[in-house]
Design a protein around this motif. Structure first.
Motif, PDB file in Angstrom:
ATOM      1  N   ARG A 107      19.564   6.872   3.667  1.00 57.85           N
ATOM      2  CA  ARG A 107      18.395   6.912   3.920  1.00 57.85           C
ATOM      3  C   ARG A 107      17.044   6.131   4.776  1.00 57.85           C
ATOM      4  O   ARG A 107      17.315   5.499   5.087  1.00 57.85           O
ATOM      5  CB  ARG A 107      17.798   7.227   2.441  1.00 57.85           C
ATOM      6  N   ARG A 108      16.321   6.586   4.970  1.00 56.63           N
ATOM      7  CA  ARG A 108      14.718   5.607   6.001  1.00 56.63           C
ATOM      8  C   ARG A 108      14.255   4.754   4.900  1.00 56.63           C
ATOM      9  O   ARG A 108      14.358   4.611   3.381  1.00 56.63           O
ATOM     10  CB  ARG A 108      14.066   6.929   5.939  1.00 56.63           C
ATOM     11  N   CYS A 109      14.823   4.167   5.588  1.00 54.94           N
ATOM     12  CA  CYS A 109      14.264   2.442   4.640  1.00 54.94           C
ATOM     13  C   CYS A 109      12.477   2.748   4.015  1.00 54.94           C
ATOM     14  O   CYS A 109      12.630   1.986   2.420  1.00 54.94           O
ATOM     15  CB  CYS A 109      14.253   0.860   5.782  1.00 54.94           C
ATOM     16  N   SER A 110      12.269   3.142   4.951  1.00 54.77           N
ATOM     17  CA  SER A 110      10.734   3.256   4.083  1.00 54.77           C
ATOM     18  C   SER A 110      10.952   4.119   2.846  1.00 54.77           C
ATOM     19  O   SER A 110       9.970   3.994   2.262  1.00 54.77           O
ATOM     20  CB  SER A 110       9.746   4.244   5.203  1.00 54.77           C
ATOM     21  N   ALA A 111      11.560   5.201   2.602  1.00 54.57           N
ATOM     22  CA  ALA A 111      11.844   5.588   1.568  1.00 54.57           C
ATOM     23  C   ALA A 111      13.720   5.465   0.427  1.00 54.57           C
ATOM     24  O   ALA A 111      14.668   6.350   0.611  1.00 54.57           O
ATOM     25  CB  ALA A 111      11.897   7.325   1.894  1.00 54.57           C
ATOM     26  N   LYS A 112      13.780   3.992   0.615  1.00 56.81           N
ATOM     27  CA  LYS A 112      15.418   3.740   0.312  1.00 56.81           C
ATOM     28  C   LYS A 112      15.264   4.467  -1.413  1.00 56.81           C
ATOM     29  O   LYS A 112      16.149   3.994  -1.482  1.00 56.81           O
ATOM     30  CB  LYS A 112      15.668   2.802   1.251  1.00 56.81           C
ATOM     31  N   GLU A 113      13.510   4.102  -1.830  1.00 54.39           N
ATOM     32  CA  GLU A 113      14.077   4.687  -3.304  1.00 54.39           C
ATOM     33  C   GLU A 113      14.312   5.775  -3.614  1.00 54.39           C
ATOM     34  O   GLU A 113      13.644   6.526  -2.839  1.00 54.39           O
ATOM     35  CB  GLU A 113      13.031   3.820  -3.990  1.00 54.39           C
ATOM     36  N   TRP A 114      14.932   6.179  -4.443  1.00 51.94           N
ATOM     37  CA  TRP A 114      15.505   7.686  -4.467  1.00 51.94           C
ATOM     38  C   TRP A 114      15.867   7.884  -5.894  1.00 51.94           C
ATOM     39  O   TRP A 114      16.200   6.862  -6.950  1.00 51.94           O
ATOM     40  CB  TRP A 114      16.262   8.200  -3.299  1.00 51.94           C
ATOM     41  N   SER A 115      15.519   8.932  -6.674  1.00 53.08           N
ATOM     42  CA  SER A 115      16.217   9.090  -7.574  1.00 53.08           C
ATOM     43  C   SER A 115      17.013  10.077  -7.706  1.00 53.08           C
ATOM     44  O   SER A 115      16.891  11.748  -7.106  1.00 53.08           O
ATOM     45  CB  SER A 115      15.136   9.815  -9.313  1.00 53.08           C
ATOM     46  N   CYS A 116      18.570   9.852  -8.401  1.00 54.38           N
ATOM     47  CA  CYS A 116      19.460  11.418  -8.510  1.00 54.38           C
ATOM     48  C   CYS A 116      18.862  12.098  -9.817  1.00 54.38           C
ATOM     49  O   CYS A 116      19.928  13.481 -10.669  1.00 54.38           O
ATOM     50  CB  CYS A 116      20.818  10.187  -9.323  1.00 54.38           C
ATOM     51  N   ARG A 117      17.577  12.586 -10.476  1.00 52.22           N
ATOM     52  CA  ARG A 117      17.532  12.922 -11.689  1.00 52.22           C
ATOM     53  C   ARG A 117      18.471  12.907 -12.880  1.00 52.22           C
ATOM     54  O   ARG A 117      17.685  13.860 -13.341  1.00 52.22           O
ATOM     55  CB  ARG A 117      17.635  14.468 -11.048  1.00 52.22           C
ATOM     56  N   GLN A 118      19.038  12.259 -12.831  1.00 55.61           N
ATOM     57  CA  GLN A 118      19.694  12.358 -14.290  1.00 55.61           C
ATOM     58  C   GLN A 118      19.226  11.609 -15.351  1.00 55.61           C
ATOM     59  O   GLN A 118      18.124  10.599 -15.360  1.00 55.61           O
ATOM     60  CB  GLN A 118      21.060  12.113 -14.167  1.00 55.61           C
ATOM     61  N   PRO A 119      19.841  11.759 -16.447  1.00 56.10           N
ATOM     62  CA  PRO A 119      18.967  10.547 -17.379  1.00 56.10           C
ATOM     63  C   PRO A 119      19.359   9.199 -17.203  1.00 56.10           C
ATOM     64  O   PRO A 119      20.307   8.861 -16.746  1.00 56.10           O
ATOM     65  CB  PRO A 119      19.825  11.123 -19.041  1.00 56.10           C
ATOM     66  N   CYS A 120      18.165   8.383 -17.822  1.00 55.83           N
ATOM     67  CA  CYS A 120      18.283   6.996 -17.814  1.00 55.83           C
ATOM     68  C   CYS A 120      19.508   6.292 -18.427  1.00 55.83           C
ATOM     69  O   CYS A 120      20.235   5.599 -17.677  1.00 55.83           O
ATOM     70  CB  CYS A 120      16.587   6.424 -17.880  1.00 55.83           C
ATOM     71  N   GLY A 121      19.510   6.050 -19.082  1.00 55.31           N
ATOM     72  CA  GLY A 121      20.619   5.939 -20.454  1.00 55.31           C
ATOM     73  C   GLY A 121      20.425   4.593 -21.011  1.00 55.31           C
ATOM     74  O   GLY A 121      21.769   3.828 -21.403  1.00 55.31           O
ATOM     75  N   ARG A 122      19.387   4.149 -19.831  1.00 52.04           N
ATOM     76  CA  ARG A 122      19.252   2.395 -20.734  1.00 52.04           C
ATOM     77  C   ARG A 122      18.474   2.425 -22.434  1.00 52.04           C
ATOM     78  O   ARG A 122      17.505   2.491 -22.499  1.00 52.04           O
ATOM     79  CB  ARG A 122      18.657   1.537 -19.351  1.00 52.04           C
ATOM     80  N   THR A 123      19.090   1.428 -22.517  1.00 54.27           N
ATOM     81  CA  THR A 123      18.914   0.839 -24.295  1.00 54.27           C
ATOM     82  C   THR A 123      17.076   0.393 -23.902  1.00 54.27           C
ATOM     83  O   THR A 123      16.328  -0.737 -23.291  1.00 54.27           O
ATOM     84  CB  THR A 123      19.362   0.337 -25.004  1.00 54.27           C
ATOM     85  N   LEU A 124      16.134   0.899 -24.511  1.00 55.41           N
ATOM     86  CA  LEU A 124      14.685   0.605 -24.883  1.00 55.41           C
ATOM     87  C   LEU A 124      14.983  -0.480 -25.755  1.00 55.41           C
ATOM     88  O   LEU A 124      15.476  -1.312 -26.081  1.00 55.41           O
ATOM     89  CB  LEU A 124      13.945   1.750 -25.644  1.00 55.41           C
ATOM     90  N   LEU A 125      13.146  -0.598 -25.346  1.00 56.29           N
ATOM     91  CA  LEU A 125      13.168  -2.344 -26.426  1.00 56.29           C
ATOM     92  C   LEU A 125      13.041  -2.135 -27.736  1.00 56.29           C
ATOM     93  O   LEU A 125      13.227  -3.571 -28.343  1.00 56.29           O
ATOM     94  CB  LEU A 125      11.497  -3.114 -25.933  1.00 56.29           C
ATOM     95  N   CYS A 126      13.495  -1.242 -28.512  1.00 53.76           N
ATOM     96  CA  CYS A 126      13.295  -0.807 -29.430  1.00 53.76           C
ATOM     97  C   CYS A 126      14.765  -1.453 -30.719  1.00 53.76           C
ATOM     98  O   CYS A 126      14.742  -1.687 -31.575  1.00 53.76           O
ATOM     99  CB  CYS A 126      13.042   0.222 -30.139  1.00 53.76           C
TER     100      CYS A 126
END
Length: 827
Positions: A222-241
């Motif tokens: 990807r372009r370095c200026s737009a290197k941050e991208w999303s795969c559109r899948q659920p994140c799945g990380r555990t929340l603070l709770c």
């Protein structure tokens, strides 16, 4: 020589300086690029600046719009304006660019701004540690703060590589023409690929291989200026709770707080309530109340986590004045020690005189001589009461305009709290800031500058609308035509009068043709007034031009017209299509049939329709010449008649002419001589006498007087001799000339030649001997002169030699013979 060389160098330097100044003046202002050629040139410069970037992005320049706008402003007239002095930034002026808003200022203006800002912030009237603290100064536009050490003092290009960049008309103004190479913001490890440019650097066009935010997908380029991208899948990380996972699609940064609601206990665990999972810890309103380790008291803290701790009344405790310490059970209070309190009162000078007591000390009631805050008055009064006099401060505040007027001011006069209210440089608004020193900040307002039709608008700083040029509008002008044409030529929107109509007039002239010149309904005509100057001090006024409609010019359509004398047909302008004189001679044949009319081309009346067009008319001249017809060959006389038609009469005059031999003069009628043939002319001109000419042989011609050369066959008899002239013979002269007859010598002639040769040889020998005797005599005489003369010299007997008869008479015999031989040889 040295002085002349020095003078030459000075003149050379002066010329170079003048040429450099001319170039700077030529490209000093950005207002010189308003024509179409400048737009083409600007496009080439922009394309050259973006070449490396577009080659990395396959020609995609969509990310360059912001940078392109800054570069366009750098080229357009009046777009680059210094917000400090409200003046245009010219190409040859030293500038400084803010790294926050990328606004461009004059280097001198920003230096003065930084100096004034530092002075206002760190003024000694408002700060006691003036000069000790490094105060920042802000950008006039975005208020981005710079340190004192970052105050610009040199002129650099946009990328900061080249100091004092040279003026180049084929580069962006104030650019060095090199690759920018500034690091991108935010930093990605790459550098800008554009040429040195104003404004922000565009997004990084480099290609990198990187995974998505949640790190689940495979890395993709990807372009370095737009290197941050999303795969559109659920994140799945555990929340603070700690109970739920993030259900949002792949995203950057921390997950959002948990949106769910659950029953949660407070910190102390006594109460349960439904709360958001995002804030699982909460405190109830109940006091802890748990018994402390002492067994006599309970915890007085509100809902808390962990143990309650020791009893706060256990251990050694001090009396209220803190001079004595006691070890008592937690159930007993600490008694007073009975000593004086001696705590410093609120005045900071005196101490409490009461005995050790609980609670705060009372106010200081001692009477002291106090000085007011401004230090001008003194008075005895209780120590706890402040002493403020009624004297008002007369010092000038930091604005250097208003007095402090505060009662009993200690000298640290506060900043002026009045509104500045001065009219800003825009002349439209007043300064809303507090009263201050120095110049006011630029007007923050912007004004729309519109074209004449109002469809094209640009925003400029307030006050700049009076000096900036209106924007170029690409909309067609909608004004109705002011000439007789139904529509006007297409041109862009503009201010002022429309340009003069350049369409063809096409009005019908009196001759019936259409006027082909440009429209002249609104022509500018110089007004010639009869204004008399009042005196020599009055300046001559410039000529005024008025707009007026001019009449159509004369018709110039070519019309074929024949000249008066019918010599030629020439195309003449329609307004001058009348019979004319071609300036040639008339050329018509006169009545004499020999000459033509020499008048200039003129009109000739035709006598009848069948008459020849080349015949002279009554307007032609009359022939007054003599007859100039050629005479018969040989006739030298002129015709006695005036110029006439037909042949001339016969000539009857007598000709005086010499004969062929030029000895006699003959008188012959001209008619006989000119009409005779060759033979008759030969007889007429002959004098009938013998020809006096001599032939080549020397004899006289025997013919009668004739023309031409004489015949060569001479019949005269001459004598022919042999070589020795002894033999002779009479023959005809022509035969001798032709070489047909010759006479040879006989034997006797040969014998005589031999004897003559012998005589010559004898004479030659005698001459040689005589020469020898002469030389011998000269030699002897010379020798005698050498010996000298003797007076008594004895004469020698001379013996006379008797000569022979031949020696005595040889000269008398040989001379006649020698002469005869010479004559014979000559013959």
């Amino acid at each position: 020589e040295l002085s002349s060389q020095k003078k030459f160098d000075e003149i050379k330097k002066a010329n170079q300086a003048a040429a450099k100044k001319l170039v700077e003046d030529q490209f000093s202002s950005s207002s010189e690029d308003d024509d179409e050629d400048a737009e083409v040139k600007q496009g080439k410069i922009l394309a050259k600046t973006f070449t490396i970037y577009t080659s990395q992005t396959d020609g995609d320049a969509s990310e360059l719009e912001r940078t392109r706008q800054y570069m366009n402003d750098a080229f357009q007239s009046g777009a680059m304006t210094c917000l400090i002095c409200i003046a245009s930034v010219k190409r040859n002026q030293a500038v400084w660019s803010c790294c926050g808003c990328f606004c461009i200022f004059h280097l001198v203006c920003i230096q003065k701004w930084a100096k004034d800002s530092l002075f206002l912030v760190s003024s000694p009237l408002t700060d006691d540690d003036f000069g000790k603290k490094d105060y920042p100064w802000p950008c006039p536009k975005c208020r981005f703060e710079y340190k004192r050490s970052e105050t610009p003092n040199r002129y650099y290009c946009y990328c900061g590589k080249v100091e004092n960049p040279t003026l180049d008309p084929w580069l962006v103004p104030h650019s060095c023409g090199q690759i920018c190479e500034r690091e991108f913001k935010p930093s990605c490890g790459h550098k800008c690929l554009l040429l040195c440019h104003p404004g922000p650097c565009p997004p990084c066009p480099k290609m990198v291989t990187i995974t998505c935010h949640c790190k689940k997908a495979k890395p993709v380029p990807r372009r370095c200026s737009a290197k941050e991208w999303s795969c559109r899948q659920p994140c799945g990380r555990t929340l603070l709770c700690g109970q739920h996972t993030c259900e949002n699609s792949c995203h950057a940064g921390d997950c959002q707080p948990c949106p769910r609601v659950s029953k949660q206990r407070c910190i102390c665990g006594r109460q349960t309530a439904e709360r958001l999972c995002a804030s699982p810890q909460w405190q109830c309103d109940q006091v802890c109340g748990k018994p402390l380790p002492c067994g006599n008291h309970t915890c007085e803290q509100v809902c808390h986590a962990g143990p309650c701790g020791d009893c706060p009344r256990s251990g050694k405790r001090s009396c209220p004045c803190e001079k004595s310490k006691f070890t008592l059970p937690c159930t007993e209070d600490v008694p007073t020690c009975g000593d004086s309190c001696d705590k410093v009162l609120e005045c900071g000078i005196h101490k409490c005189s009461q005995r050790c007591h609980r609670g705060p000390c009372e106010i200081c009631r001692q009477e002291v001589e106090k000085q007011c805050r401004c230090g001008k008055h003194t008075k005895r009064m209780p120590c706890h009461k402040p002493y403020l006099c009624e004297t008002k401060c007369t010092k000038i505040r930091d604005c250097q305009k208003h007095q402090c007027r505060r009662k009993c001011c200690p000298g640290n006069c506060p900043p002026c709290d009045q509104v500045c209210g001065r009219t800003l440089g825009c002349r439209n608004h007043k300064c809303p800031s507090g009263c201050h020193r120095g110049s006011c900040n630029p007007c923050p307002e912007t004004v729309d500058v519109k074209c004449n039709c109002g469809k094209t608008v640009i925003k400029v700083p307030c006050g700049r609308e009076r000096t900036i040029k209106p924007p170029k509008c690409k909309q067609p002008c909608s004004r109705p035509p002011t000439c007789h044409h139904p529509t006007q030529e297409k041109h862009y929107c503009h201010f002022g009068r429309c340009p003069p109509c350049r369409q063809s007039c096409q009005k019908t002239l009196t001759c019936g043709h259409l006027c082909p010149v440009s429209c002249h309904d609104e022509a500018l005509v110089k007004q010639t007034g009869s204004h008399q100057s009042a005196g020599p001090w009055e300046q001559p006024s410039e000529p005024a031009f008025i707009q007026t409609a001019l009449p159509c010019p004369p018709c110039e359509v070519p019309i074929p017209v024949e000249c008066l004398g019918q010599h030629e047909v020439s195309p003449l302008p329609c307004h001058a299509a009348n019979p004319y004189s071609c300036k040639r001679f008339c050329g018509r044949l006169l009545d004499c049939q020999n000459h033509t009319c020499m008048k200039e081309c003129h009109y000739v009346t035709k006598l009848n329709s069948s008459a020849d067009g080349k015949k002279a008319g009554p307007e032609c001249s009359q022939c007054e010449e003599e007859c100039t017809k050629s005479r018969p060959p040989g006739c030298p006389h002129r015709c006695v008649l005036p110029c006439h038609p037909g042949d001339c009469p016969s000539c009857l005059q007598m000709l005086k002419i010499k004969c062929h031999c030029k000895l006699s003069v003959l008188y012959i009628e001209c008619l006989k001589l000119t009409s005779a043939d060759l033979k008759e002319k030969e007889l007429l001109i002959s004098c009938k006498n013998q020809c006096p000419k001599e032939l080549p042989c020397g004899h006289r011609c025997k013919e009668i007087c004739h023309s031409g050369s004489c015949p060569l066959n001479c019949s005269q008899k001459v004598k022919l001799r042999c070589l020795c002239k002894r033999l002779k013979k009479e023959v005809q002269c022509s035969k001798i000339q032709e070489g047909q007859v010759s006479l040879e010598c006989d034997e006797l002639c040969k014998e005589m030649k031999r004897k003559a040769s012998e005589i010559k040889e004898a004479e030659a020998k005698a001459a040689i001997e005589e020469e020898k005797r002469r030389q011998q005599a000269e030699l002897e005489a010379f020798e005698n002169r050498l010996k000298g003369r003797r007076k008594n010299k004895r004469r020698k007997d001379e013996v006379e030699v008797e000569q022979s008869s031949w020696q005595k008479y040889k000269n008398f015999i040989m001379l006649p013979v020698f002469g005869v031989a010479v004559v014979m040889v000559a013959w």
